[in-house]
Write an enzyme that holds these catalytic residues in place. Structure first.
Site, PDB file in Angstrom:
ATOM      1  CG  HIS A  72      16.365 -23.300 -44.227  1.00 27.80           C
ATOM      2  ND1 HIS A  72      16.170 -23.680 -43.674  1.00 27.80           N
ATOM      3  CD2 HIS A  72      18.608 -23.005 -43.336  1.00 27.80           C
ATOM      4  CE1 HIS A  72      17.208 -24.914 -42.814  1.00 27.80           C
ATOM      5  NE2 HIS A  72      18.181 -24.733 -43.064  1.00 27.80           N
ATOM      6  CE1 TYR A 200       7.092 -26.664 -38.612  1.00 25.95           C
ATOM      7  CE2 TYR A 200       8.553 -25.850 -41.558  1.00 25.95           C
ATOM      8  CZ  TYR A 200       8.069 -26.014 -40.053  1.00 25.95           C
ATOM      9  OH  TYR A 200       8.584 -24.841 -39.284  1.00 25.95           O
ATOM     10  N   PRO A 292       4.740 -24.705 -30.930  1.00 27.18           N
ATOM     11  CG  PRO A 292       6.394 -26.935 -30.961  1.00 27.18           C
ATOM     12  CD  PRO A 292       5.087 -25.808 -30.582  1.00 27.18           C
ATOM     13  CE  LYS A 296       6.233 -17.211 -37.285  1.00 34.71           C
ATOM     14  NZ  LYS A 296       7.403 -16.464 -38.283  1.00 34.71           N
ATOM     15  CE1 TYR A 384       7.934 -22.117 -40.845  1.00 36.80           C
ATOM     16  CE2 TYR A 384      10.550 -20.787 -41.624  1.00 36.80           C
ATOM     17  CZ  TYR A 384       9.632 -21.931 -41.446  1.00 36.80           C
ATOM     18  OH  TYR A 384      10.406 -23.381 -40.494  1.00 36.80           O
TER      19      TYR A 384
END
Length: 389
Positions: A72, A200, A292, A296, A384
């Protein structure tokens, strides 16, 4: 029994450490209180940082990951119907891999016999002894018989509820914790993902996440009150809530289907310091928990294992104790940065029960800033994909 390193816990952290030590011809034994079927069946995280991929590449346990995993290049933040795209590949030159923790665990376990990595399953009454000395040992019960495993070091990779951290005297450690007033209801379904990247979403009814495990299997989450029950969430209610919270653009591509698994997990931020006490070293969830949000948990455990395996290999192979002495400080420096990112992303994307109109305005202002600032997007992207070791 005698070994050089006794590893408590056969989750990804313990298995990665065991494989890295065996690759360096260091003896180790893993003790696990659950059955192999139970460990392999646990549904967990699915986004791998470069650090975690590098471990599997180094071990040569990467064929399925590269064949079945999904690379991704970005993800989206959704709010009020808009999608803010974070192009992590363009901003950092790196990608993340969608490959479930269940699959990582299975790959590590399948490779264990051929590489001389011994795992003792379904051990009970595990206790750690003499951990402040150079001759620690572990006692346990296996098949109804008492046993003792002597080692030079003990690695506590046994999760938040395991015996390793509890073996550290209260006066010798310090706990830091934030418990969030909500949980995540997760649903796994054999349906194609609604989007090629994770989304998200911040909605007035609460957070939602559209994720995936493969081209044909999706993983979704919604924020629910901490006292909610899974039984109160039939599949159609979950799908309806997801469609509402993710917004029209994303919801229009949702494929509905029966849930393969549903569960509710509480959210907390937790750190135990230090991560070493004498001959005992803590790694992964035994030492820290992250929400979550931001994916991580597994990746932070993997970075612990990089530091810990380097330290132990240096000690046994080169008589170099520097890595042993600095392990806790090095690991915690990265732990706290990951805690900060997971906490900040959780605060940005969730609705808290006691939020005021001011708090909501701050969320909107932050999202507006992220949408318009390449610098803000870069900061999110580099966290990220994983900060450097």
């Amino acid at each position: 029994m005698k070994t050089q390193v006794a590893i408590i816990g056969a989750g990804p952290a313990g298995l990665m450490l065991g494989h890295l030590l065996r690759q360096a011809d260091i003896d180790c034994v893993i003790l696990e209180r659950q059955s192999r079927a139970h460990v392999e069946g646990r549904i967990r995280a699915g986004v791998l940082e470069r650090t975690t991929m590098d471990i599997l590449d180094k071990l040569g346990i990467n064929r399925r990951m590269h064949a079945e995993g999904l690379l991704h290049s970005g993800f989206c933040l959704a709010d009020g119907g808009r999608l803010i795209h974070i192009d992590i590949a363009e901003l950092t030159g790196k990608q993340v891999m969608i490959y479930g923790q269940t699959e990582v665990t299975r790959d590590l376990l399948d490779a264990a016999p051929d590489r001389g990595l011994e795992v003792l399953w379904e051990v009970e009454d595990v206790e750690l002894h003499e951990i402040t000395t150079e001759t620690p040992y572990v006692t346990f019960v296996k098949g109804g018989e008492s046993a003792r495993l002597e080692a030079h070091f003990i690695a506590g990779c046994d999760g938040f509820h395991g015996p390793s951290r509890r073996s550290v005297p209260q006066r010798a450690g310090r706990e830091f914790e934030r418990v969030y007033p909500f949980g995540w209801l997760g649903m796994l379904a054999e349906v194609p993902p609604c989007r090629h990247e994770l989304v998200y979403a911040n909605h007035a009814r609460g957070f939602a996440l559209a994720s995936m495990r493969s081209h044909s299997r999706s993983r979704y989450y919604i924020q629910v009150p901490i006292d909610e029950r899974v039984e109160d969430w039939p599949d159609e209610r979950v799908w309806d809530e997801l469609s509402l919270r993710l917004g029209a653009e994303v919801a229009g591509n949702i494929t509905r289907g029966p849930a393969l698994e549903k569960s509710i997990a509480p959210l907390r931020s937790y750190v135990f310091e230090p991560m070493r006490h004498g001959s005992l070293f803590l790694a992964g969830d035994a030492a820290h928990i992250v929400p979550p949000t931001g994916a991580k948990g597994l990746n932070l455990a993997a970075s612990d294992i990089v530091y810990l395996s380097d330290a132990m290999i240096g000690f046994f192979k080169r008589k170099d104790a520097l890595g042993i002495e600095t392990y806790s400080a090095r690991a915690l420096a990265r732990v706290w940065k990951s805690e900060r990112f997971s906490w900040s992303l959780t605060c940005l994307t969730h609705r808290f029960p006691d939020d005021s109109p001011f708090d909501r305005r701050m969320q909107v202002a932050e999202l507006d800033y992220i949408a318009s600032s390449p610098a803000a997007q870069l900061a999110i992207a580099e966290n990220y994909v994983g900060l450097p070791l």
